[in-house]
Design a protein around this motif. Structure first.
Motif, PDB file in Angstrom:
ATOM      1  N   GLY A   1       0.822  -1.094  -0.074  1.00  0.00           N
ATOM      2  CA  GLY A   1       0.073  -0.273  -0.034  1.00  0.00           C
ATOM      3  C   GLY A   1       0.900   1.302   0.187  1.00  0.00           C
ATOM      4  O   GLY A   1       2.002   1.056   0.533  1.00  0.00           O
ATOM      5  N   LEU A   2       0.313   2.407  -0.735  1.00  0.00           N
ATOM      6  CA  LEU A   2       1.253   3.451  -0.567  1.00  0.00           C
ATOM      7  C   LEU A   2       0.297   4.729  -0.358  1.00  0.00           C
ATOM      8  O   LEU A   2      -0.665   5.044  -1.093  1.00  0.00           O
ATOM      9  N   LEU A   3       0.713   5.541   0.770  1.00  0.00           N
ATOM     10  CA  LEU A   3      -0.221   6.807   1.119  1.00  0.00           C
ATOM     11  C   LEU A   3       0.385   7.794   0.360  1.00  0.00           C
ATOM     12  O   LEU A   3       1.769   7.978   0.286  1.00  0.00           O
TER      13      LEU A   3
ATOM     14  N   SER B   1       3.867   3.230 -12.386  1.00  0.00           N
ATOM     15  CA  SER B   1       2.860   2.590 -13.225  1.00  0.00           C
ATOM     16  C   SER B   1       3.694   1.635 -14.531  1.00  0.00           C
ATOM     17  O   SER B   1       3.386   0.691 -14.901  1.00  0.00           O
ATOM     18  N   ASN B   2       5.001   1.770 -14.597  1.00  0.00           N
ATOM     19  CA  ASN B   2       5.690   1.197 -15.588  1.00  0.00           C
ATOM     20  C   ASN B   2       6.186   0.087 -14.964  1.00  0.00           C
ATOM     21  O   ASN B   2       6.688  -0.835 -15.601  1.00  0.00           O
ATOM     22  N   ILE B   3       6.247  -0.071 -13.486  1.00  0.00           N
ATOM     23  CA  ILE B   3       6.727  -1.202 -12.649  1.00  0.00           C
ATOM     24  C   ILE B   3       5.516  -1.874 -12.050  1.00  0.00           C
ATOM     25  O   ILE B   3       5.744  -2.932 -11.811  1.00  0.00           O
ATOM     26  N   TYR B   4       4.648  -1.183 -11.700  1.00  0.00           N
ATOM     27  CA  TYR B   4       3.490  -1.733 -10.787  1.00  0.00           C
ATOM     28  C   TYR B   4       2.182  -1.384 -11.591  1.00  0.00           C
ATOM     29  O   TYR B   4       2.108  -0.594 -12.397  1.00  0.00           O
ATOM     30  N   THR B   5       1.247  -2.242 -11.138  1.00  0.00           N
ATOM     31  CA  THR B   5      -0.165  -1.927 -11.572  1.00  0.00           C
ATOM     32  C   THR B   5      -0.796  -1.298 -10.097  1.00  0.00           C
ATOM     33  O   THR B   5      -0.588  -1.676  -9.043  1.00  0.00           O
TER      34      THR B   5
ATOM     35  N   TYR C   1      -3.154   3.946  -2.418  1.00  0.00           N
ATOM     36  CA  TYR C   1      -2.983   3.290  -3.512  1.00  0.00           C
ATOM     37  C   TYR C   1      -2.391   1.857  -3.489  1.00  0.00           C
ATOM     38  O   TYR C   1      -1.729   1.659  -2.511  1.00  0.00           O
ATOM     39  N   LEU C   2      -2.916   0.812  -3.940  1.00  0.00           N
ATOM     40  CA  LEU C   2      -2.651  -0.555  -3.873  1.00  0.00           C
ATOM     41  C   LEU C   2      -1.688  -0.747  -5.220  1.00  0.00           C
ATOM     42  O   LEU C   2      -2.092  -0.804  -6.292  1.00  0.00           O
ATOM     43  N   LEU C   3      -0.410  -1.278  -4.875  1.00  0.00           N
ATOM     44  CA  LEU C   3       0.661  -1.431  -5.991  1.00  0.00           C
ATOM     45  C   LEU C   3       0.927  -2.938  -6.113  1.00  0.00           C
ATOM     46  O   LEU C   3       1.478  -3.305  -5.028  1.00  0.00           O
ATOM     47  N   THR C   4       0.866  -3.428  -7.381  1.00  0.00           N
ATOM     48  CA  THR C   4       1.197  -4.827  -7.402  1.00  0.00           C
ATOM     49  C   THR C   4       2.230  -4.836  -8.604  1.00  0.00           C
ATOM     50  O   THR C   4       1.886  -4.407  -9.777  1.00  0.00           O
TER      51      THR C   4
END
Length: 536
Positions: free
Chosen positions: A487-489, A502-506, A531-534
């Protein structure tokens, strides 16, 4: 009732603080300064960082650790998540200031009744209460310093250096320095020494003063050990932080010399009395002890002058001035108790009628707030509001009655009762108007992903979350977490940063977390998008 208060003055002052704020002060949201203290205390307990203090896992050397140690102990005993428990130490130090004011008043030969009035005045002064939340380090450093001043006053008076007084003076001086550095030495101790020399004259020979100077040096050195240790253990970080802090004195929040001239307003309810008490030509022929009044007058004025010299100025820096100011106000109240019934000049009586008449009117008209709070009043909150309204109406009518009868002593203690009711019954009402968007980050504690932040996260948010929130941004750039999902605040979202990630994570936007409890004092820094980064 007043006789019982005067019979047990120290207990009365202590219970006043405990009853007024000890069970309800957690109704006020955690402030940024408090949050920093609470986070460091939490990391002392979880990471064992008792000496090299940290905040969110990073070095935090801006403030000495003694207040945080005390906070950590209370957190360990009662729970680090309990805001009420973590706020008790500053409240106890607030009570200690009232008690020290009473004891020092006795030492300058004021009556027990007059001394108790001084103690209640300082405890009910607006910024003495407010500082416990806004800048908790200050209440510790000035509380310790006032204890040291009480011991030093006895050393001045005796012209001797008894072991017990000397030891306590050194320990309290060290406690003050270990709470907020030399701040209280400059703004409370130095004006006290100068004022004492003007009003009472120093006693004793050269040897006596050499002993006193050695006690002062010993106290400063004992309190300064932490600074020396950190300077050796982490010199690079310490130097960087110290440089930034000292540069703020001349470049940050710079205000003109006269910025503090309205300092008496910080006493809150006692503003009018404070102003009159500072009119030296008027007061000097009316006080019961001119020498003691000159002492408190010069202590107050010199403290304001010394504060005014420093370019950096903030309202909260005036808090220690309210301590000697309470003595001045006490002299004015004592004069009114003795002589008000004999006063005929309207220039003297009008401020008194206005001061207490205003308090009486506020107490009686408090029920009007029901029209604004109506939609939020229900259940126990409604009962509390009704009880408070009834009590304040009674207090208000008693104020008017005693004002008509010119009974100033009763009016003074009715004012104290007013403050007690507002704190004990009224303060919890501050929590009834939660804004609809309020959403604490603490809800994420049970989430199945680790939480990070982008660029900035407010200390209040970190404390509310209950754990560290590491940053993915460093001075060198961005450091990508090892987790494939996290998660990213983000407080302020930079489109370029999001595009790069966004080039590395969804990236999936989840929700906005808003720690602002009220719209009336809205702070953007308390709002964060999650944001949830995958990893792709």
């Amino acid at each position: 009732m007043i006789k019982h208060l005067e019979k047990y003055p120290i207990l009365s002052l202590l219970l006043f603080v405990i009853v007024m704020l000890g069970f309800t002060i957690d109704a006020i949201p955690v402030t940024i300064m408090e949050a920093r203290n609470f986070i460091s205390a939490r990391e002392m307990l979880t990471d064992d960082n008792w000496i090299l203090t940290t905040m969110n896992g990073e070095p935090r050397y801006q403030k000495p650790p003694l207040p945080t140690w005390i906070t950590a102990i209370f957190g360990y005993l009662f729970g680090i998540k309990s805001v009420l428990a973590l706020r008790w130490p500053p409240l106890l130090f607030l009570a200690s200031i009232g008690i020290s004011t009473f004891l020092l008043s006795k030492k300058i030969k004021l009556t027990q009744s007059h001394s108790l009035i001084n103690g209640f005045i300082v405890l009910s002064s607006f910024y003495c209460i407010g500082i416990t939340i806004e800048a908790p380090w200050d209440i510790y450093t000035h509380g310790f310093m006032l204890m040291a001043i009480f011991q030093l006053f006895q050393l001045f008076q005796k012209a001797k250096t008894p072991i017990l007084n000397s030891l306590l003076c050194v320990l309290f001086l060290a406690g003050s320095v270990l709470s907020k550095g030399p701040v209280s030495l400059y703004v409370l101790f130095l004006p006290f020494v100068i004022a004492y020399g003007i009003a009472f004259k120093f006693k004793g020979g050269t040897l006596h003063f050499l002993k006193l100077i050695s006690l002062l040096v010993f106290g400063i050195v004992l309190g300064g050990w932490w600074y020396f240790h950190v300077r050796v253990a982490d010199p690079e970080t310490f130097t960087r932080i110290a440089t930034k802090e000292t540069s703020n004195w001349s470049s940050y929040n710079v205000r003109p010399f006269y910025y503090y001239w309205s300092f008496f307003v910080q006493s809150g309810l006692w503003t009018i009395c404070a102003f009159v008490s500072l009119l030296y030509p008027y007061m000097k022929s009316r006080v019961s002890n001119l020498k003691a009044y000159r002492f408190s007058f010069f202590w107050t004025i010199i403290a304001v002058i010394l504060l005014s010299i420093i370019p950096e100025k903030k309202s909260r820096y005036l808090m220690p001035v309210l301590i000697p100011l309470a003595f001045n106000i006490g002299f004015y109240i004592d004069y009114l108790i003795r002589e008000f019934k004999n006063l005929k000049d309207k220039r003297e009586t009008f401020p008194v009628y206005f001061q207490f008449g205003l308090i009486g009117a506020i107490a009686i008209l408090f029920s009007v707030l029901g029209f604004f709070f109506g939609p939020f009043l229900s259940g126990s909150v409604l009962i509390r509001f009704i009880v408070l309204t009834i009590i304040l109406i009674v207090v208000g009518f008693l104020v008017i009655k005693n004002l008509k009868n010119q009974n100033i002593k009763n009016l003074f203690y009715l004012t104290i009762t007013f403050m007690l009711c507002i704190g004990f019954l009224g303060l919890p009402l501050a929590r009834i108007q939660a804004q609809t968007d309020y959403k604490p980050v603490s809800e994420l504690q049970q989430s199945d992903f680790k939480l990070y932040h982008l660029d900035y996260v407010a200390p209040e948010v970190i404390y509310n979350y209950g754990n560290k929130i590491p940053s993915i941004k460093t001075d060198e750039g961005y450091v990508l977490p090892s987790e494939t999902k996290f998660g990213l605040l983000a407080n302020n979202v930079n489109p370029e940063t999001i595009a790069s990630l966004s080039n590395i994570y969804t990236i999936e936007y989840i929700e906005t977390y808003d720690l602002n409890f009220s719209k009336n004092d809205y702070k953007n820094r308390l709002t964060n998008k999650l944001y949830l980064l995958t990893r792709r």
